[in-house]
Design an enzyme around this catalytic site. Structure first.
Site, PDB file in Angstrom:
ATOM      1  CG  ASP A 244      -8.405  -6.351   4.432  1.00  0.00           C
ATOM      2  OD1 ASP A 244      -9.501  -6.819   3.884  1.00  0.00           O
ATOM      3  OD2 ASP A 244      -7.560  -5.370   3.920  1.00  0.00           O
TER       4      ASP A 244
ATOM      5  CB  SER B  60     -12.584  10.056 -13.228  1.00  0.00           C
ATOM      6  OG  SER B  60     -11.873  11.217 -13.854  1.00  0.00           O
TER       7      SER B  60
ATOM      8  CG  ASP C 208      -1.816  -1.113   1.039  1.00  0.00           C
ATOM      9  OD1 ASP C 208      -2.094  -1.634   0.025  1.00  0.00           O
ATOM     10  OD2 ASP C 208      -3.060  -0.884   1.972  1.00  0.00           O
TER      11      ASP C 208
HETATM   12  P1  AP5 Z   1      -9.623  -1.496   2.873  1.00  0.00           P
HETATM   13  O1  AP5 Z   1     -11.504  -1.730   1.819  1.00  0.00           O
HETATM   14  O2  AP5 Z   1      -9.995  -0.207   3.304  1.00  0.00           O
HETATM   15  O3  AP5 Z   1      -9.904  -2.504   3.761  1.00  0.00           O
HETATM   16  P2  AP5 Z   1     -11.460  -3.135   4.046  1.00  0.00           P
HETATM   17  O4  AP5 Z   1     -10.053  -4.230   5.314  1.00  0.00           O
HETATM   18  O5  AP5 Z   1     -12.139  -3.614   3.595  1.00  0.00           O
HETATM   19  O6  AP5 Z   1     -11.291  -2.121   5.278  1.00  0.00           O
HETATM   20  P3  AP5 Z   1     -12.519  -0.943   5.250  1.00  0.00           P
HETATM   21  O7  AP5 Z   1     -12.754   0.386   5.818  1.00  0.00           O
HETATM   22  O8  AP5 Z   1     -13.435  -0.763   3.820  1.00  0.00           O
HETATM   23  O9  AP5 Z   1     -13.959  -1.881   6.204  1.00  0.00           O
HETATM   24  P4  AP5 Z   1     -15.492  -1.939   5.849  1.00  0.00           P
HETATM   25  O10 AP5 Z   1     -16.345  -1.105   4.967  1.00  0.00           O
HETATM   26  O11 AP5 Z   1     -14.787  -3.341   5.003  1.00  0.00           O
HETATM   27  O12 AP5 Z   1     -15.485  -2.742   7.122  1.00  0.00           O
HETATM   28  P5  AP5 Z   1     -16.828  -1.995   7.833  1.00  0.00           P
HETATM   29  O13 AP5 Z   1     -16.638  -0.482   7.930  1.00  0.00           O
HETATM   30  O14 AP5 Z   1     -18.077  -2.447   7.667  1.00  0.00           O
HETATM   31  O15 AP5 Z   1      -8.969  -2.093   1.704  1.00  0.00           O
HETATM   32  C1  AP5 Z   1      -7.926  -2.678   2.678  1.00  0.00           C
HETATM   33  C2  AP5 Z   1      -7.060  -3.403   1.872  1.00  0.00           C
HETATM   34  O16 AP5 Z   1      -6.702  -3.607   0.422  1.00  0.00           O
HETATM   35  C3  AP5 Z   1      -5.771  -1.811   1.010  1.00  0.00           C
HETATM   36  O17 AP5 Z   1      -4.385  -2.767   1.989  1.00  0.00           O
HETATM   37  C4  AP5 Z   1      -5.790  -3.078  -0.356  1.00  0.00           C
HETATM   38  O18 AP5 Z   1      -3.794  -3.344  -0.697  1.00  0.00           O
HETATM   39  C5  AP5 Z   1      -6.301  -4.037  -0.424  1.00  0.00           C
HETATM   40  N1  AP5 Z   1      -7.120  -4.369  -1.628  1.00  0.00           N
HETATM   41  C6  AP5 Z   1      -7.174  -3.120  -2.640  1.00  0.00           C
HETATM   42  N2  AP5 Z   1      -7.519  -3.261  -4.045  1.00  0.00           N
HETATM   43  C7  AP5 Z   1      -7.566  -4.435  -3.378  1.00  0.00           C
HETATM   44  C8  AP5 Z   1      -7.196  -5.824  -4.695  1.00  0.00           C
HETATM   45  N3  AP5 Z   1      -8.669  -5.315  -6.115  1.00  0.00           N
HETATM   46  N4  AP5 Z   1      -7.065  -7.154  -3.935  1.00  0.00           N
HETATM   47  C9  AP5 Z   1      -6.600  -7.343  -3.308  1.00  0.00           C
HETATM   48  N5  AP5 Z   1      -6.416  -6.202  -2.155  1.00  0.00           N
HETATM   49  C10 AP5 Z   1      -6.669  -5.310  -2.010  1.00  0.00           C
HETATM   50  O19 AP5 Z   1     -16.393  -2.615   9.724  1.00  0.00           O
HETATM   51  C11 AP5 Z   1     -15.720  -3.432   9.472  1.00  0.00           C
HETATM   52  C12 AP5 Z   1     -15.774  -3.908  11.457  1.00  0.00           C
HETATM   53  O20 AP5 Z   1     -14.744  -2.383  11.738  1.00  0.00           O
HETATM   54  C13 AP5 Z   1     -16.881  -3.220  12.095  1.00  0.00           C
HETATM   55  O21 AP5 Z   1     -17.666  -4.005  12.098  1.00  0.00           O
HETATM   56  C14 AP5 Z   1     -16.541  -2.766  13.014  1.00  0.00           C
HETATM   57  O22 AP5 Z   1     -15.459  -3.786  14.166  1.00  0.00           O
HETATM   58  C15 AP5 Z   1     -14.901  -1.999  13.411  1.00  0.00           C
HETATM   59  N6  AP5 Z   1     -14.776  -0.653  12.652  1.00  0.00           N
HETATM   60  C16 AP5 Z   1     -15.610   0.372  11.062  1.00  0.00           C
HETATM   61  N7  AP5 Z   1     -16.015   1.737  11.953  1.00  0.00           N
HETATM   62  C17 AP5 Z   1     -15.380   2.049  13.023  1.00  0.00           C
HETATM   63  C18 AP5 Z   1     -16.154   2.946  14.404  1.00  0.00           C
HETATM   64  N8  AP5 Z   1     -15.724   3.753  13.724  1.00  0.00           N
HETATM   65  N9  AP5 Z   1     -15.898   2.245  15.705  1.00  0.00           N
HETATM   66  C19 AP5 Z   1     -15.306   1.530  15.887  1.00  0.00           C
HETATM   67  N10 AP5 Z   1     -15.478   0.091  14.552  1.00  0.00           N
HETATM   68  C20 AP5 Z   1     -15.672   0.425  13.775  1.00  0.00           C
END
Ligand code: AP5
Ligand code: NA
EC number: 2.7.1.20
Length: 345
Positions: free
Chosen positions: A299, A33, A19
């Site tokens: 993740d 975009s 990253d």
């Molecule tokens: P990214 O999409 O940022 O990571 P993610 O792990 O999916 O995190 P998000 O912030 O999108 O979370 P989410 O929406 O899935 O979960 P949610 O918000 O519901 O991607 C990260 C990685 O993806 C990068 O390292 C990159 O390399 C990789 N990547 C990108 N493209 C790729 C590709 N083509 N192939 C392979 N890898 C790729 O939250 C989940 C949990 O978090 C909740 O249930 C809760 O426990 C907690 N949480 C969330 N928000 C809060 C809050 N405000 N307070 C407390 N707990 C919280």
């Protein structure tokens, strides 16, 4: 300290990406975009992003790649090295060394396929306030081939594992490898877990996703990903509870183990769907000043979940550990952790 687990009990396949993360102004997103919360694959017009982030926005380099993130987090919580093994394709370069070093220091065993002629994949992480927009340049990761799994050492690794986890992201790279692992899981009656990964997977890769779904015992996703799946299937409702119920009811090969769906919704409760039931698991809200970035939260949730699941813990414990891990990662840059895990079952 948990009981000693079998080495390599958990196998994952995905895109190993480094990253390249920076805080950028909205203008930078507009220039390419992109939207605030995108997760897209880079096209030619996105290629200058990576250099610009490094030169003009003092970008940080962090180990990424969705599955490798989850497995690193699982290892961090388990404390016992080499419980998990990761497959993916990298180049022969400095970025691959960084990725391997971060994985191994977390205790994760990596069996990379190496392409000498293609650079290691990268993911631009464009941070604007509390939002993050991802643009993945898969590069070497896109060159993973099924013969890597036929290598005798790797074949044994897959046969010896008891749990398998693959991202939806990997559907853009090599569906035959996914099908082979899913088939092995099925033949041996072992759990196969998958992630919807990003809305674009349901929008553009529905055919390979539908081919593997009958093998999937546990499916993870967030709100936007579940809704993208429902839309692509022309399901009548965008209501998450309806979508979850339909996801678990979708065709399944091994009917003796009904499918489970787990949908996260940021700081709102995690939803657990099993046959006809829906359960909610609350998330401890973080204070604004505690949040560094949410990148990697989903993740990390999966990583925490897997760390307990491979120990045969109840879904309740697995989900609570998922929430613990996600909460921790949000307090740190990217999908990184600090100190010893403090999860109490
Ligand atoms: P990214 O999409 O940022 O990571 P993610 O792990 O999916 O995190 P998000 O912030 O999108 O979370 P989410 O929406 O899935 O979960 P949610 O918000 O519901 O991607 C990260 C990685 O993806 C990068 O390292 C990159 O390399 C990789 N990547 C990108 N493209 C790729 C590709 N083509 N192939 C392979 N890898 C790729 O939250 C989940 C949990 O978090 C909740 O249930 C809760 O426990 C907690 N949480 C969330 N928000 C809060 C809050 N405000 N307070 C407390 N707990 C919280
Ligand atoms: Na983070």
């Amino acid at each position: 300290m948990p009981n000693q687990l079998q080495e390599g009990i958990l196998v994952g396949c995905g895109n190993p990406l480094l990253d390249i993360s920076a805080i950028v102004p909205m203008d930078f997103l507009r220039k390419y975009s992109m939207n605030e919360d995108d997760a897209i694959l880079a096209e030619d017009r996105h290629m200058p992003i990576y250099g610009e982030l490094i030169e003009s926005f003092s970008a940080e380099f962090l180990a990424g790649g969705s599955v490798q993130n989850s497995l690193r987090i699982a290892q961090w919580i388990l404390k016992q090295p080499k419980v998990a093994v990761f497959f993916g394709c990298v180049g022969k370069d400095r970025y691959a060394e960084i990725l391997e070093d971060k994985a191994r220091s977390a205790g994760l065993d990596v069996h990379y396929q190496v392409r000498e002629d293609v650079p290691t994949g990268t993911c631009a992480v464009l941070i604007t306030g509390t939002h993050r927009s991802l643009c993945a340049n898969l590069a070497a990761a896109n060159h993973f081939t099924i013969d890597h799994l036929a290598d005798p050492v790797n074949k044994a690794v897959i046969e010896n594992a008891q749990y398998y986890y693959i991202s939806g992201f990997f559907l853009t790279v090599n569906p035959p490898s996914i099908m082979q692992v899913a088939q092995t899981a099925h033949t041996n009656n072992r759990p196969f877990l998958m992630n919807l990964s990003a809305p674009f997977i349901s929008q553009y890769y529905m055919a390979p996703l539908l081919a593997v779904l009958p093998y999937v015992d546990i499916i993870f996703g967030n709100e936007a990903e579940a809704q993208a799946f429902a839309e692509a299937q022309s399901w009548p409702s965008g209501d998450l509870r309806e979508i979850g119920k339909r996801l678990v009811a979708f065709d399944k090969l091994n009917s003796s183990r009904p499918r489970i769906a787990i949908l996260t919704q940021g700081c709102d409760p995690v939803l657990l769907f099993q046959q006809d039931s829906v359960q909610e698991f609350p998330v401890t809200r973080l204070l604004a000043h505690e949040i560094v970035d949410t990148n990697g939260a989903g993740d990390a949730f999966v990583g925490g979940f897997l760390s307990q699941f491979v120990q045969g813990k109840s879904l309740d414990v697995c989900i609570r550990c998922g929430n613990y891990a996600a909460g921790h990662i949000i307090k740190n840059p990217g999908c990184t952790y600090a100190g010893e895990p403090q999860f109490i079952e």
